[in-house]
Scaffold this active site. Structure first.
Site, PDB file in Angstrom:
ATOM      1  N   CYS A 220       0.923  -1.006  -0.014  1.00 43.00           N
ATOM      2  CA  CYS A 220      -0.019  -0.084   0.045  1.00 43.00           C
ATOM      3  C   CYS A 220       0.934   1.190  -0.088  1.00 43.00           C
ATOM      4  O   CYS A 220       2.242   0.980  -0.528  1.00 43.00           O
ATOM      5  CB  CYS A 220      -0.917   0.124   1.182  1.00 43.00           C
ATOM      6  SG  CYS A 220      -0.200   0.131   2.918  1.00 43.00           S
TER       7      CYS A 220
HETATM    8  C1  RB5 Z   1      -4.092   5.459   0.716  1.00 45.87           C
HETATM    9  O1  RB5 Z   1      -5.441   4.746   1.254  1.00 45.87           O
HETATM   10  C2  RB5 Z   1      -3.070   4.892   1.825  1.00 45.87           C
HETATM   11  O2  RB5 Z   1      -3.494   5.204   3.434  1.00 45.87           O
HETATM   12  C3  RB5 Z   1      -2.891   3.402   2.126  1.00 45.87           C
HETATM   13  O3  RB5 Z   1      -2.427   3.029   0.775  1.00 45.87           O
HETATM   14  C4  RB5 Z   1      -1.817   2.861   3.069  1.00 45.87           C
HETATM   15  O4  RB5 Z   1      -0.596   3.535   3.033  1.00 45.87           O
HETATM   16  C5  RB5 Z   1      -2.229   2.923   4.371  1.00 45.87           C
HETATM   17  O5  RB5 Z   1      -1.610   2.372   5.478  1.00 45.87           O
END
Ligand code: RB5
Length: 153
Positions: A69
């Site tokens: 993420c």
């Molecule tokens: C984007 O939604 C961001 O919050 C996600 O990709 C991540 O970094 C969360 O921990």
């Protein structure tokens, strides 16, 4: 451990997913991509983690997983809610090594907004090259599992 890995990301990490998937394929790994389907797919990271971790559980943890993420953090928090998952965020090769040898981790989390593609490949390369071995860390990993047994259904 199978030469097959489950991978998933949210829309903040689609480039990193491609980098890691291509790298793993070049190492002879089969990759099962559980989504998201691209930058326009707004599936939130906990749902991607649910999909991937549910699959790992259903398969009896025969495959490792990678969740990506923006930071790796949200995926890691979400993944560790699933019984049997030991997820760690690793953005350096030493942590990747220890996550396997000390923690018997079965899921790697990284963040596209944190790590560049070359370092990400180094981390993944280290992570796939190692397997947990019974020894001085076994008792500690068993202690994690004991807590899990008490706290999780
Ligand atoms: C984007 O939604 C961001 O919050 C996600 O990709 C991540 O970094 C969360 O921990």
């Amino acid at each position: 451990m199978q030469k097959s890995i489950l991978i998933g990301c949210d829309n903040a990490a689609t480039n990193l997913k491609k980098t890691v998937s291509d790298f793993l394929a070049a190492q002879g790994y089969e990759i099962e991509d559980i989504g998201c389907d691209g930058p326009g797919d707004l599936t939130v990271y906990p749902e991607i983690a649910r999909r991937l971790c549910g699959k790992m559980q259903a398969e009896g943890f025969s495959r490792r997983g990678i969740l990506l993420c923006g930071t790796g953090l949200g995926m890691c928090i979400s993944a560790n809610k699933f019984k049997g998952v030991r997820a760690t965020v690793c953005h350096d090769a030493y942590s990747a090594e220890r996550s396997i040898l000390s923690n018997d981790a079965n899921l790697l989390c990284m963040g596209e907004r944190v790590v560049g593609p070359e370092l990400a490949k180094k981390v993944v390369g280290e992570w796939i090259s190692l397997s947990f071995k019974d020894g001085s860390s076994t008792e500690k990993v068993e202690a994690i599992k004991a807590i899990e047994g008490e706290m999780m259904r």
